[in-house]
Design a protein around this motif. Structure first.
Motif, PDB file in Angstrom:
ATOM      1  N   MET A 182       0.815  -1.214   0.000  1.00  0.00           N
ATOM      2  CA  MET A 182       0.000   0.000   0.000  1.00  0.00           C
ATOM      3  C   MET A 182       0.849   1.264   0.000  1.00  0.00           C
ATOM      4  O   MET A 182       0.509   2.256  -0.637  1.00  0.00           O
ATOM      5  CB  MET A 182      -0.946  -0.003   1.205  1.00  0.00           C
ATOM      6  N   LEU A 185       2.111   1.674  -3.528  1.00  0.00           N
ATOM      7  CA  LEU A 185       1.047   2.166  -4.404  1.00  0.00           C
ATOM      8  C   LEU A 185       0.785   3.640  -4.160  1.00  0.00           C
ATOM      9  O   LEU A 185       0.550   4.410  -5.102  1.00  0.00           O
ATOM     10  CB  LEU A 185      -0.240   1.359  -4.182  1.00  0.00           C
ATOM     11  N   LYS A 186       0.852   4.048  -2.900  1.00  0.00           N
ATOM     12  CA  LYS A 186       0.614   5.449  -2.555  1.00  0.00           C
ATOM     13  C   LYS A 186       1.682   6.340  -3.171  1.00  0.00           C
ATOM     14  O   LYS A 186       1.373   7.394  -3.752  1.00  0.00           O
ATOM     15  CB  LYS A 186       0.594   5.601  -1.036  1.00  0.00           C
ATOM     16  N   ASP A 265      -5.989   1.816  -9.553  1.00  0.00           N
ATOM     17  CA  ASP A 265      -7.391   1.759  -9.120  1.00  0.00           C
ATOM     18  C   ASP A 265      -7.892   0.320  -9.075  1.00  0.00           C
ATOM     19  O   ASP A 265      -8.568  -0.093  -8.116  1.00  0.00           O
ATOM     20  CB  ASP A 265      -8.276   2.575 -10.074  1.00  0.00           C
ATOM     21  N   GLU A 268      -6.285  -1.580  -6.124  1.00  0.00           N
ATOM     22  CA  GLU A 268      -6.767  -1.122  -4.817  1.00  0.00           C
ATOM     23  C   GLU A 268      -8.205  -1.547  -4.546  1.00  0.00           C
ATOM     24  O   GLU A 268      -8.621  -1.629  -3.391  1.00  0.00           O
ATOM     25  CB  GLU A 268      -6.628   0.393  -4.720  1.00  0.00           C
TER      26      GLU A 268
END
Length: 294
Positions: A182, A185-186, A265, A268
């Motif tokens: 995460m 990805l951020k 997208d 996630e």
């Protein structure tokens, strides 16, 4: 004492870090955190921060450390002015890349040969060669010699490279060991958003290549399989030169960046199979666009 030759490089890396993390004016830049991030000691980080202070990018506060005086959106897109006052090395860097691809430079070269060819003093040449060495497309030989690494140079090898990437990256995403990072990805979303919101017009070829490489390598790293990740890193090193040779059509970059954001997208929201299929199509499409220029 930190080597002066490292200061411009690390200064630029700190600026890229600020942009990638969308940091704001007034944010703290912890010394140890930066040293850990760039895998260097605290000394070159301190030297780089002192230099950035002379450029008005950061300010120091007694017993507190360094703080940004400009945010990510106002951060210069290029490297700060060199400490020795010399002109930017980027043009020479790309000349070396072009000359290697065209065959003007052989597989092995000497420092004296390069100094004569590009009209550079040894200190500046070595600074550029260190950067190239860190990127993986040249290695130092005993004495004053250097040897270029293998690279993709033909249309066929370039096409094969894209096909390889498409298959490996898609399958990496489908492995049972795949686990979403995460934080990764951020960070990727911040960088890709900055590209979409104007970076595609102002960032250098090297900055764009780095941002997109890191996006794809981050996805493969989520597979938790070192063989997949090593193979992608190797193919990215091999294609670096030919990517620099291709004329950037900046008008297509917003679409490419939007596709990257769409992949994030899908991941996630738990649609990994969709993301893998879309990733394959995305890579093959990019290959078809670029191959005619090779």
């Amino acid at each position: 004492m930190a080597r002066k030759s490292l200061t411009p490089q690390i200064s630029g890396s700190i600026m890229e870090f600020v942009k990638a993390n969308n940091m704001r004016e007034g944010d703290h830049l912890p010394l140890q955190m930066l040293a850990d991030t760039f895998r260097v000691s605290r000394a070159p980080i301190m030297s780089a921060l002192r230099f950035l202070e002379t450029q008005g990018v950061v300010r120091s506060e007694p017993n507190r450390g360094y703080f940004l005086t400009v945010g990510a959106r106002s951060m210069p897109s290029s490297q700060p002015q060199r400490m020795d006052g010399s002109q930017d090395d980027e043009a020479v860097y790309f000349r070396i890349a072009e000359d290697r691809l065209s065959g003007k430079l052989g597989e092995r070269v000497s420092e004296n040969e390069l100094m004569r060819l590009y009209g550079l003093p040894r200190t500046r040449l070595l600074r550029i060669l260190r950067r190239i060495s860190e990127e993986g497309w040249i290695e130092r030989l005993p004495g004053n010699g250097w040897e270029f690494s293998q690279a993709l140079t033909s249309k066929k090898s370039y096409e094969d490279g894209y096909a390889f990437r498409a298959v490996i990256e898609q399958q990496a995403m489908l492995l049972p060991t795949f686990a979403v990072d995460m934080e990764g990805l951020k960070r990727a979303r911040k960088v890709q958003t900055q590209l979409l919101e104007g970076g595609y017009e102002t960032w250098s070829r090297a900055e764009i290549f780095k941002a997109n490489n890191e996006f794809h390598e981050m996805l493969v790293a989520c597979s938790r399989n070192e063989f997949f990740l090593d193979s992608i890193r190797r193919i990215n090193r091999l294609r670096r030169l030919i990517e620099y040779h291709i004329t950037i059509d900046r008008s297509r970059l917003p679409r490419q960046t939007s596709e990257h954001l769409h992949i994030l997208d899908l991941i996630e929201t738990g649609r990994r199979n969709e993301a893998a299929a879309y990733l394959y199509t995305h890579i093959m499409g990019a290959g078809r666009i670029k191959t005619p220029q090779v």
